[in-house]
Design a protein around this motif. Structure first.
Motif, PDB file in Angstrom:
ATOM      1  N   MET A 110       0.855  -1.186   0.000  1.00 41.25           N
ATOM      2  CA  MET A 110       0.000   0.000   0.000  1.00 41.25           C
ATOM      3  C   MET A 110       0.887   1.230   0.000  1.00 41.25           C
ATOM      4  O   MET A 110       1.992   1.209   0.555  1.00 41.25           O
ATOM      5  CB  MET A 110      -0.892   0.016   1.254  1.00 41.25           C
ATOM      6  CG  MET A 110      -1.624  -1.275   1.522  1.00 41.25           C
ATOM      7  SD  MET A 110      -2.946  -1.578   0.354  1.00 41.25           S
ATOM      8  CE  MET A 110      -4.123  -0.358   0.919  1.00 41.25           C
ATOM      9  N   ARG A 111       0.394   2.285  -0.611  1.00 42.96           N
ATOM     10  CA  ARG A 111       1.172   3.528  -0.626  1.00 42.96           C
ATOM     11  C   ARG A 111       0.240   4.720  -0.493  1.00 42.96           C
ATOM     12  O   ARG A 111      -0.689   4.873  -1.292  1.00 42.96           O
ATOM     13  CB  ARG A 111       2.008   3.625  -1.904  1.00 42.96           C
ATOM     14  CG  ARG A 111       2.786   4.948  -2.012  1.00 42.96           C
ATOM     15  CD  ARG A 111       3.835   4.893  -3.083  1.00 42.96           C
ATOM     16  NE  ARG A 111       4.556   6.154  -3.152  1.00 42.96           N
ATOM     17  CZ  ARG A 111       5.783   6.276  -3.670  1.00 42.96           C
ATOM     18  NH1 ARG A 111       6.412   5.218  -4.140  1.00 42.96           N
ATOM     19  NH2 ARG A 111       6.375   7.450  -3.712  1.00 42.96           N
ATOM     20  N   GLU A 112       0.523   5.543   0.494  1.00 46.48           N
ATOM     21  CA  GLU A 112      -0.193   6.804   0.636  1.00 46.48           C
ATOM     22  C   GLU A 112       0.736   7.911   0.172  1.00 46.48           C
ATOM     23  O   GLU A 112       1.878   7.988   0.634  1.00 46.48           O
ATOM     24  CB  GLU A 112      -0.617   7.042   2.088  1.00 46.48           C
ATOM     25  CG  GLU A 112      -1.428   8.313   2.280  1.00 46.48           C
ATOM     26  CD  GLU A 112      -2.001   8.415   3.675  1.00 46.48           C
ATOM     27  OE1 GLU A 112      -1.681   7.559   4.523  1.00 46.48           O
ATOM     28  OE2 GLU A 112      -2.778   9.361   3.916  1.00 46.48           O
ATOM     29  N   ASN A 113       0.269   8.741  -0.729  1.00 45.55           N
ATOM     30  CA  ASN A 113       1.115   9.763  -1.332  1.00 45.55           C
ATOM     31  C   ASN A 113       0.765  11.160  -0.863  1.00 45.55           C
ATOM     32  O   ASN A 113      -0.407  11.485  -0.642  1.00 45.55           O
ATOM     33  CB  ASN A 113       0.982   9.713  -2.854  1.00 45.55           C
ATOM     34  CG  ASN A 113       1.680   8.519  -3.462  1.00 45.55           C
ATOM     35  OD1 ASN A 113       2.864   8.294  -3.225  1.00 45.55           O
ATOM     36  ND2 ASN A 113       0.957   7.735  -4.236  1.00 45.55           N
ATOM     37  N   TYR A 114       1.801  11.954  -0.753  1.00 46.37           N
ATOM     38  CA  TYR A 114       1.659  13.380  -0.482  1.00 46.37           C
ATOM     39  C   TYR A 114       2.388  14.117  -1.595  1.00 46.37           C
ATOM     40  O   TYR A 114       3.448  13.681  -2.055  1.00 46.37           O
ATOM     41  CB  TYR A 114       2.265  13.731   0.881  1.00 46.37           C
ATOM     42  CG  TYR A 114       1.645  12.974   2.025  1.00 46.37           C
ATOM     43  CD1 TYR A 114       2.129  11.726   2.410  1.00 46.37           C
ATOM     44  CD2 TYR A 114       0.545  13.489   2.714  1.00 46.37           C
ATOM     45  CE1 TYR A 114       1.543  11.012   3.443  1.00 46.37           C
ATOM     46  CE2 TYR A 114      -0.036  12.787   3.754  1.00 46.37           C
ATOM     47  CZ  TYR A 114       0.465  11.549   4.101  1.00 46.37           C
ATOM     48  OH  TYR A 114      -0.111  10.854   5.132  1.00 46.37           O
ATOM     49  N   TRP A 115       1.801  15.261  -2.018  1.00 43.43           N
ATOM     50  CA  TRP A 115       2.347  15.969  -3.175  1.00 43.43           C
ATOM     51  C   TRP A 115       2.621  17.432  -2.864  1.00 43.43           C
ATOM     52  O   TRP A 115       1.887  18.062  -2.093  1.00 43.43           O
ATOM     53  CB  TRP A 115       1.365  15.901  -4.340  1.00 43.43           C
ATOM     54  CG  TRP A 115       1.113  14.509  -4.832  1.00 43.43           C
ATOM     55  CD1 TRP A 115       0.068  13.698  -4.483  1.00 43.43           C
ATOM     56  CD2 TRP A 115       1.905  13.751  -5.735  1.00 43.43           C
ATOM     57  NE1 TRP A 115       0.179  12.484  -5.120  1.00 43.43           N
ATOM     58  CE2 TRP A 115       1.294  12.491  -5.903  1.00 43.43           C
ATOM     59  CE3 TRP A 115       3.087  14.018  -6.436  1.00 43.43           C
ATOM     60  CZ2 TRP A 115       1.820  11.503  -6.735  1.00 43.43           C
ATOM     61  CZ3 TRP A 115       3.613  13.033  -7.263  1.00 43.43           C
ATOM     62  CH2 TRP A 115       2.983  11.789  -7.400  1.00 43.43           C
ATOM     63  N   GLY A 116       3.673  17.946  -3.497  1.00 43.14           N
ATOM     64  CA  GLY A 116       3.901  19.370  -3.474  1.00 43.14           C
ATOM     65  C   GLY A 116       2.984  20.054  -4.476  1.00 43.14           C
ATOM     66  O   GLY A 116       2.228  19.403  -5.192  1.00 43.14           O
ATOM     67  N   GLN A 117       3.078  21.365  -4.549  1.00 42.82           N
ATOM     68  CA  GLN A 117       2.179  22.128  -5.420  1.00 42.82           C
ATOM     69  C   GLN A 117       2.618  22.077  -6.880  1.00 42.82           C
ATOM     70  O   GLN A 117       1.843  22.417  -7.766  1.00 42.82           O
ATOM     71  CB  GLN A 117       2.092  23.588  -4.942  1.00 42.82           C
ATOM     72  CG  GLN A 117       3.277  24.474  -5.308  1.00 42.82           C
ATOM     73  CD  GLN A 117       4.473  24.262  -4.399  1.00 42.82           C
ATOM     74  OE1 GLN A 117       4.483  23.431  -3.510  1.00 42.82           O
ATOM     75  NE2 GLN A 117       5.508  25.070  -4.630  1.00 42.82           N
ATOM     76  N   GLY A 118       3.845  21.652  -7.117  1.00 39.52           N
ATOM     77  CA  GLY A 118       4.363  21.564  -8.481  1.00 39.52           C
ATOM     78  C   GLY A 118       5.147  22.804  -8.867  1.00 39.52           C
ATOM     79  O   GLY A 118       4.830  23.921  -8.434  1.00 39.52           O
ATOM     80  N   THR A 119       6.163  22.605  -9.670  1.00 37.07           N
ATOM     81  CA  THR A 119       6.960  23.717 -10.172  1.00 37.07           C
ATOM     82  C   THR A 119       7.201  23.502 -11.665  1.00 37.07           C
ATOM     83  O   THR A 119       7.537  22.407 -12.102  1.00 37.07           O
ATOM     84  CB  THR A 119       8.301  23.851  -9.407  1.00 37.07           C
ATOM     85  OG1 THR A 119       9.020  24.991  -9.871  1.00 37.07           O
ATOM     86  CG2 THR A 119       9.178  22.614  -9.548  1.00 37.07           C
ATOM     87  N   GLN A 120       6.994  24.548 -12.431  1.00 35.03           N
ATOM     88  CA  GLN A 120       7.105  24.443 -13.891  1.00 35.03           C
ATOM     89  C   GLN A 120       8.575  24.472 -14.314  1.00 35.03           C
ATOM     90  O   GLN A 120       9.344  25.326 -13.869  1.00 35.03           O
ATOM     91  CB  GLN A 120       6.364  25.597 -14.574  1.00 35.03           C
ATOM     92  CG  GLN A 120       6.488  25.629 -16.085  1.00 35.03           C
ATOM     93  CD  GLN A 120       5.729  24.498 -16.762  1.00 35.03           C
ATOM     94  OE1 GLN A 120       4.575  24.231 -16.433  1.00 35.03           O
ATOM     95  NE2 GLN A 120       6.379  23.834 -17.725  1.00 35.03           N
TER      96      GLN A 120
END
Length: 125
Positions: A110-120
């Motif tokens: 199982m994997r729970e993911n957390y994400w940053g806001q993203g950078t172009q």
């Protein structure tokens, strides 16, 4: 878990870039950190990540960046940095920092993911 990214922007083809991501919050269960990217019209894909288990750190790179990228983490394991060189137009994408909580439940990974806001990141030719 909160992820704050830095780096990115407009880069010349053939150049290099460095992306950093710092995690904060309750991340004691986080055992994976890395970078994904999503180009316009495409699915989000792995660029590189570090997964820690009882045997140590395992590093995984996408085939498209092997040999021209390096990912590393600081000793506190709160910051992950991606260095990418020999940039190509196809490296243009939004890059997302990822932190993962990987566990095995009843024999299933199982994997729970957390994400940053993203950078172009835009590579100009």
């Amino acid at each position: 878990v909160y992820l704050v990214e830095s780096g990115g922007g407009l880069v010349q083809a053939g150049g290099s870039l460095t992306l950093s991501c710092t995690a904060s919050g309750r991340f004691s269960s986080i055992n994976a950190m890395g970078w994904y990217r999503q180009a316009l019209g495409n699915k989000r894909e792995l660029v590189a990540e570090i997964i820690s288990d009882e045997n140590g750190d395992n590093v995984d790179y996408a085939d498209s960046v092997k040999g021209r990228s390096t990912i590393f983490r600081d000793n506190a394991k709160t910051t992950v940095t991606l260095q990418l060189s020999s940039l190509k137009a196809e490296d243009t994408a939004v890059y997302y920092c990822n932190a993962g909580d990987i566990s095995v439940v009843a024999g299933h990974r199982m994997r729970e993911n957390y994400w940053g806001q993203g950078t172009q990141v835009t590579v100009s030719s």
